[in-house]
Design a protein around this motif. Structure first.
Motif: not given
Ligand code: ADP
Ligand code: ADP
Length: 231
Positions: A12-14, A42-44, A46-48, A80-83, A163-166
């Motif tokens: 959980e984020y905040e 998905k990104s979360t 991967l970060k884990i 990463s996706q942006k590499s 690989l994140d969305e390569p």
């Molecule tokens: P992806 O396309 O890989 O999911 P995003 O462009 O959605 O990446 O997110 C880019 C960054 O912004 C990531 O580090 C993500 O954790 C952060 N992020 C995504 N959603 C939120 C949000 N609601 N509040 C704050 N940060 C966010």
């Protein structure tokens, strides 16, 4: 032990529940695709896996060791996706970029092994880019740059490559050959791959496992394999 063993994690984020009760194993030789709509976590996830964030609940083991105690991050390669939107502002060559994956920090300095040219060559062969060694990375297409960054990760000989969305920066007509290259890394070289992607149609015949994240299926009852395609 599995290379990655995620046991009933939540995150959980905040404000937001990003992942709920996810269990997932990655074994040596797997080619796992993580699918799901935007915002499905998905990104979360991967970060884990990368150890960048800790699950709110549950545990993750990397190579049999609790990730809390896990030191050797080099065992996990990450692209990463942006590499591939990389722009250093100076004309770095393909060889320099890939060699960066071998550079070991020794105090203030980064030291390359003596045989680095050979190691770089092997990694470039693996991604089909060995004829580009001396070229400037900024002159290459999105797909070619993505292959260079994969070579940069591979040269460090990771146990698993994430690989994140390569294919985000890759022209449509080159996506298929990009996935053929990944499939040969997996099949012929035994590289374990974890991939986040939206290219469902293109990856289905390449991958060995699929994990679907979405609003309704949060991996509930997910065991070793989940051969369910959604979307
Ligand atoms: P992806 O396309 O890989 O999911 P995003 O462009 O959605 O990446 O997110 C880019 C960054 O912004 C990531 O580090 C993500 O954790 C952060 N992020 C995504 N959603 C939120 C949000 N609601 N509040 C704050 N940060 C966010
Ligand atoms: P995906 O990669 O599948 O697009 P994310 O893992 O980026 O999904 O996001 C999952 C959920 O968590 C989304 O609702 C997103 O808005 C939220 N989120 C992601 N990163 C952050 C963050 N840094 N802070 C707050 N909320 C976030």
């Amino acid at each position: 032990a599995p290379l990655i063993n995620i046991k009933d994690i939540s995150f959980e984020y905040e404000q937001t529940k990003a992942l709920e009760n996810i269990s997932l194993k990655v074994e040596k030789g797997d080619f796992l695709a993580i699918l799901g709509p935007n915002g499905s976590g998905k990104s979360t996830l991967l970060k884990i896996m990368l150890g960048l964030i800790k699950p709110t609940k549950g545990t993750i083991e990397l190579f049999g060791e609790d990730s809390k105690n896990f030191k050797n991050r080099e065992w996990v390669g990450y692209v990463s996706q942006k590499s591939n939107s990389f722009n250093s502002g100076f004309p770095a060559t393909v060889e320099e970029i890939v060699a960066g994956g071998l550079a070991k920090k020794t105090g203030l300095f980064h030291r390359l092994p003596k045989n680095y040219k050979e190691e770089v060559h092997h990694a470039l062969v693996a991604v089909g880019m060995e004829s580009f060694t001396g070229r400037s990375v900024s002159e290459l297409s999105g797909g070619q740059q993505q292959r260079i960054f994969i070579a940069r990760a591979l040269v460090a000989k990771p146990k698993v490559l994430i690989l994140d969305e390569p294919t985000v920066g890759i022209d449509h007509q080159n996506v298929q050959s990009f996935y053929n290259m990944l499939a040969s890394l997996n099949r012929d070289k035994g590289i374990t791959l974890v991939l986040v992607t939206h290219d469902v149609d293109t990856v289905t015949d390449k991958i060995t496992h699929v994990a679907c994240l979405n609003q309704t299926i949060h991996f509930h009852g997910f065991k070793d394999q989940l051969h369910t395609m959604s979307d």
